[in-house]
Design an enzyme around this catalytic site. Structure first.
Site, short mmCIF file in Angstrom:
data_model
loop_
_atom_site.label_atom_id
_atom_site.label_comp_id
_atom_site.label_asym_id
_atom_site.label_seq_id
_atom_site.Cartn_x
_atom_site.Cartn_y
_atom_site.Cartn_z
N HIS A 1 -2.60 1.47 6.90
CA HIS A 1 -2.97 1.37 5.42
C HIS A 1 -3.13 2.94 4.72
CE1 HIS A 1 -4.42 -1.02 1.76
NE2 HIS A 1 -5.27 -0.34 1.85
N CYS B 1 0.90 -1.36 -0.08
CA CYS B 1 0.00 -0.16 0.10
C CYS B 1 0.92 1.29 -0.13
CB CYS B 1 -0.95 -0.01 1.30
SG CYS B 1 -0.09 0.33 2.93
N HIS C 1 -5.97 1.94 -4.28
CA HIS C 1 -4.81 1.49 -3.23
C HIS C 1 -4.45 -0.07 -3.70
CE1 HIS C 1 -8.16 -0.96 -0.59
NE2 HIS C 1 -8.49 -0.86 -1.68
#
Length: 364
Positions: A327, A279, A339
């Protein structure tokens, strides 16, 4: 005598029957256990599997960010250590040259016998020439004293460099141990998630690993250029953005455009592109393509720019999730982001409300 034998036979027959029944039940239970039906773990529903897998992926993502941070620091320490070694080698070469010069001077003194200047003047056949030579020797002696001082200083500098190198080496080993620990954590969590997903049918796996439905073709108000848009596993199509909002600069637009070109790329923990990402690696690569240098981890990326509220989000902003800031995605407008989710899902467009929102940062 016959009656006695008959009575005993009945008694044995009753015991034998009870024993046989017990053994039969035990054998049946054992056989069933070996068949895997008596003590089988309760069957998890797809929803329960999804909950467990999501938790494992989040824990793996947290460990991945720690791994990425430790790796970044280990690389920086290694570069510093290499620089220290280079500096030490250069100073050692200068020290060796100075020592050789001192050695030559000492050898000359030995050849001259080390006589005092008064005796050398008295024994000289040409006093005038000797006096000229003595003045030169005095100046040479001063230069040698300067060389000795230089050697001493170089020795101190080299020892300081070696001390710094020893500290960095110890730090590097510690960071390498941290890398190994985090790698073990990540692989353990991902292996467990894979085992859980393997229990499901292909249809159930798709349902569990799919994000909330999002149209492949979404509004791309941040980008005022034509870029390829890849749906997961589908052919690239063109999408044109319209009406870039005020305040969105070209670097943010370029970062969003890069993220769109990476749709469908696989998630690989620790990867920063160009063909696979985790990520924070995707975010770093997107902004690197726009000429902006970002830190490697989510923990550092959230502090790399100006914090903005959810209501202030503009395309190009970084959006962070979970209380541990484990994240990150890049906001593309209309409540959506791009993402790199996890190993079971490629880089994709997703709503930002599918995970607990933790904050946002504007870096360009």
């Amino acid at each position: 005598m016959a009656a006695h034998r008959k009575s005993r036979q009945r008694s044995l027959s009753g015991n034998t029957a009870r024993t046989a029944a017990t053994l039969a039940l035990a054998g049946a239970a054992t056989a069933t256990a070996f068949d895997g039906t008596a003590h089988a773990a309760p069957q998890l529903t797809p929803a329960q599997v999804k909950a467990k897998v999501d938790k494992l992926y989040q824990e793996a993502e947290t460990a991945t960010q720690k791994y990425d941070g430790a790796k970044e620091k280990a690389n920086a320490t290694q570069r510093r250590l290499n620089t220290l070694h280079d500096q030490t080698a250069r100073k050692q070469a200068k020290l060796n040259a100075a020592r050789e010069a001192l050695g030559s001077y000492a050898a000359a003194q030995y050849r001259d016998g080390g006589f005092s200047p008064a005796w050398q003047l008295a024994l000289s056949r040409d006093p005038d020439r000797y006096l000229d030579g003595a003045a030169f020797a005095e100046r040479a002696g001063a230069r040698q004293a300067s060389t000795v001082s230089l050697v001493r200083r170089q020795l101190r500098e080299i020892e300081q460099l070696r001390g710094a190198a020893r500290i960095d080496l110890s730090s590097l080993r510690s960071r390498q141990n941290e890398l190994r620990r985090q790698k073990t954590t990540v692989t353990t969590k991902l292996d467990e998630a894979r085992r859980l997903l393997a229990r499901l049918t292909p249809v159930q796996r798709t349902e569990v690993t799919a994000d909330a439905p999002v149209a492949d073709h979404v509004s791309r108000s941040a980008v005022d250029v034509r870029v390829p848009l890849k749906a997961s596993g589908s052919a690239a199509v063109n999408a044109t953005a319209h009406g870039a909002p005020a305040g969105t600069n070209s670097r943010a637009a370029a970062a969003v455009a890069y993220a769109y070109t990476k749709l469908g790329s696989p998630y690989v923990w620790g990867a920063t592109g160009p063909s696979a990402f985790d990520c924070s690696g995707l975010i770093q690569a997107a902004y690197r393509s726009a000429g902006v240098s970002l830190p490697r981890t989510t923990y550092a990326q959230i502090n790399a720019g100006r914090r903005v509220s959810r209501a202030q989000l503009q395309p190009g902003d970084l959006v962070f999730f979970y209380s541990g800031i484990s994240h990150v995605g890049i906001y593309v407008g209309n409540g959506k982001m791009i993402h790199a989710p996890n190993p079971s899902a490629p880089v994709r467009v997703a709503p930002i409300d599918q995970m607990p929102f933790a904050g946002a940062t504007r870096v360009a």
